[in-house]
Design a protein around this motif. Structure first.
Motif, PDB file in Angstrom:
ATOM      1  N   ILE A 181     119.414  52.433  19.521  1.00 28.75           N
ATOM      2  CA  ILE A 181     120.225  53.396  20.267  1.00 28.75           C
ATOM      3  C   ILE A 181     120.457  54.606  19.374  1.00 28.75           C
ATOM      4  O   ILE A 181     120.948  54.470  18.247  1.00 28.75           O
ATOM      5  N   LEU A 182     120.090  55.776  19.869  1.00 26.94           N
ATOM      6  CA  LEU A 182     120.239  57.013  19.101  1.00 26.94           C
ATOM      7  C   LEU A 182     121.582  57.641  19.465  1.00 26.94           C
ATOM      8  O   LEU A 182     121.737  58.259  20.518  1.00 26.94           O
ATOM      9  N   THR A 183     122.527  57.459  18.582  1.00 27.14           N
ATOM     10  CA  THR A 183     123.920  57.794  18.851  1.00 27.14           C
ATOM     11  C   THR A 183     124.183  59.291  18.783  1.00 27.14           C
ATOM     12  O   THR A 183     123.800  59.964  17.823  1.00 27.14           O
ATOM     13  N   PRO A 231     118.333  57.590  23.560  1.00 28.48           N
ATOM     14  CA  PRO A 231     119.419  58.534  23.264  1.00 28.48           C
ATOM     15  C   PRO A 231     120.657  58.216  24.102  1.00 28.48           C
ATOM     16  O   PRO A 231     120.559  58.041  25.317  1.00 28.48           O
ATOM     17  N   LEU A 232     121.781  58.126  23.454  1.00 30.03           N
ATOM     18  CA  LEU A 232     123.065  57.960  24.146  1.00 30.03           C
ATOM     19  C   LEU A 232     123.951  59.082  23.632  1.00 30.03           C
ATOM     20  O   LEU A 232     124.697  58.926  22.666  1.00 30.03           O
ATOM     21  N   ASP A 233     123.846  60.244  24.276  1.00 31.92           N
ATOM     22  CA  ASP A 233     124.354  61.464  23.654  1.00 31.92           C
ATOM     23  C   ASP A 233     124.930  62.488  24.621  1.00 31.92           C
ATOM     24  O   ASP A 233     125.141  63.639  24.258  1.00 31.92           O
ATOM     25  N   GLY A 234     125.173  62.089  25.880  1.00 29.82           N
ATOM     26  CA  GLY A 234     125.720  63.039  26.825  1.00 29.82           C
ATOM     27  C   GLY A 234     124.823  64.212  27.114  1.00 29.82           C
ATOM     28  O   GLY A 234     125.295  65.299  27.474  1.00 29.82           O
ATOM     29  N   GLY A 235     123.504  64.028  26.923  1.00 33.84           N
ATOM     30  CA  GLY A 235     122.554  65.102  27.215  1.00 33.84           C
ATOM     31  C   GLY A 235     122.345  66.079  26.076  1.00 33.84           C
ATOM     32  O   GLY A 235     121.706  67.119  26.263  1.00 33.84           O
ATOM     33  N   LEU A 236     122.854  65.747  24.880  1.00 32.88           N
ATOM     34  CA  LEU A 236     122.813  66.692  23.765  1.00 32.88           C
ATOM     35  C   LEU A 236     121.399  66.994  23.280  1.00 32.88           C
ATOM     36  O   LEU A 236     121.067  68.130  22.951  1.00 32.88           O
ATOM     37  N   SER A 237     120.554  65.970  23.205  1.00 31.41           N
ATOM     38  CA  SER A 237     119.230  66.148  22.618  1.00 31.41           C
ATOM     39  C   SER A 237     118.379  67.117  23.423  1.00 31.41           C
ATOM     40  O   SER A 237     118.364  67.096  24.652  1.00 31.41           O
ATOM     41  N   ASN A 238     117.616  67.932  22.700  1.00 33.44           N
ATOM     42  CA  ASN A 238     116.657  68.835  23.327  1.00 33.44           C
ATOM     43  C   ASN A 238     115.244  68.285  23.274  1.00 33.44           C
ATOM     44  O   ASN A 238     114.299  68.948  23.708  1.00 33.44           O
ATOM     45  N   VAL A 239     115.083  67.101  22.696  1.00 35.13           N
ATOM     46  CA  VAL A 239     113.762  66.495  22.535  1.00 35.13           C
ATOM     47  C   VAL A 239     113.428  65.698  23.785  1.00 35.13           C
ATOM     48  O   VAL A 239     114.193  64.835  24.208  1.00 35.13           O
ATOM     49  N   VAL A 240     112.270  65.974  24.376  1.00 33.67           N
ATOM     50  CA  VAL A 240     111.873  65.279  25.603  1.00 33.67           C
ATOM     51  C   VAL A 240     111.344  63.891  25.297  1.00 33.67           C
ATOM     52  O   VAL A 240     111.676  62.918  25.951  1.00 33.67           O
TER      53      VAL A 240
END
Length: 262
Positions: free
Chosen positions: A184-186, A252-261
């Motif tokens: 899980i990517l926090t 990713p569990l990040d509220g949509g933060l990551s920009n990586v597809v």
């Protein structure tokens, strides 16, 4: 969908606060028997009182220090000599913040022991029982920084990438045994760890904690920090039979933060 982990035994690292505690509580609420791992015995006992025993579970704890690999190794070996687990949550305290100009080789070695060697060793011990039962779940608490590194977290960035890469290889090796391995990517969760990092950032920049907190929240599409219990929900799903076809993933569990597809 009702997640029922009755009869399953779980070992959860870093379980006295934040994400680890939330995972332990949710696994217990779903019926699992949980062993908590951390170094502070008083806190372990406090969390133990909070775990659900609605299914007659007898929870326990293992006092151990993740920062002392040799001592931790001995504690784990003794534990697994007498126990086996169905669910392993690899989670530890994070290494100290800092960029490449403020870290030396000893810092990297300590972070390697903490974030990589500990998880690999624990997983290897847990796999013996999992293979025998034909069921196993290994869940790694990792970080979004494996995809989008933060300069101020160079130790965490580096070692978590190593663990996630190893976990992908492990997932392929054990898939046919009924064992899944996922990470899980926090993102930004309202935990003591995050507030410690934000406090340090505020001091370094000469601004208030509130300024840093607002900045983090505004960077997230969901416009709030994650709740630790939300982390527990995902971990419980990954621990369940419902997730039997999901392995080798970095989620990713990040509220949509990551920009990586990808």
């Amino acid at each position: 969908m009702h997640i029922d982990l009755t009869g399953k035994k779980a070992l959860v690292g870093g379980a006295t606060s934040g994400i680890g505690k939330a995972i332990a509580k949710e696994l217990a609420a779903c019926g699992a028997e949980v062993t908590l791992m951390a170094r502070n015995e008083d806190k372990l006992k406090d969390v133990l009182k909070d775990l659900s025993v609605g299914n007659g579970q007898q929870h326990g704890f293992l006092k151990t220090d993740f920062m002392d690999f040799e001592q931790h190794q001995a504690n784990l070996t003794a534990y697994f000599d007498a126990n086996q687990v169905d669910v392993l949550v690899n989670n530890t305290n994070g290494p100290a913040a800092g960029d490449v100009s403020h870290k030396n080789i000893a810092d990297y070695q300590q972070a390697f022991d903490l974030l990589f060697k500990n998880a690999v060793y624990t997983s290897e011990l847990a796999l013996k029982g999992m293979r025998g039962s034909g069921f196993g779940r290994i869940i790694n608490v990792s970080s979004l920084t494996v995809k989008e590194p933060q300069d101020s977290l160079v130790l965490s960035n580096t070692m978590r990438v190593a663990l996630v890469s190893w976990s992908k290889s492990l997932s392929k090796a054990v898939a046919a045994d009924g064992i899944t391995v996922n990470s899980i990517l926090t993102g930004y969760f309202a935990t003591d760890r995050l507030y410690d990092l934000m406090n340090n950032q505020a001091k370094n920049e000469g601004v208030s904690l509130e300024t840093i907190e607002k900045r983090r929240i505004e960077s997230m599409p969901i416009k709030r920090l994650g709740k630790p219990e939300e982390y527990g929900y995902l971990a419980a799903f990954l621990a369940s039979p419902y997730a039997s076809f999901l392995t080798g993933a970095s989620i990713p569990l990040d509220g949509g933060l990551s920009n990586v597809v990808f």
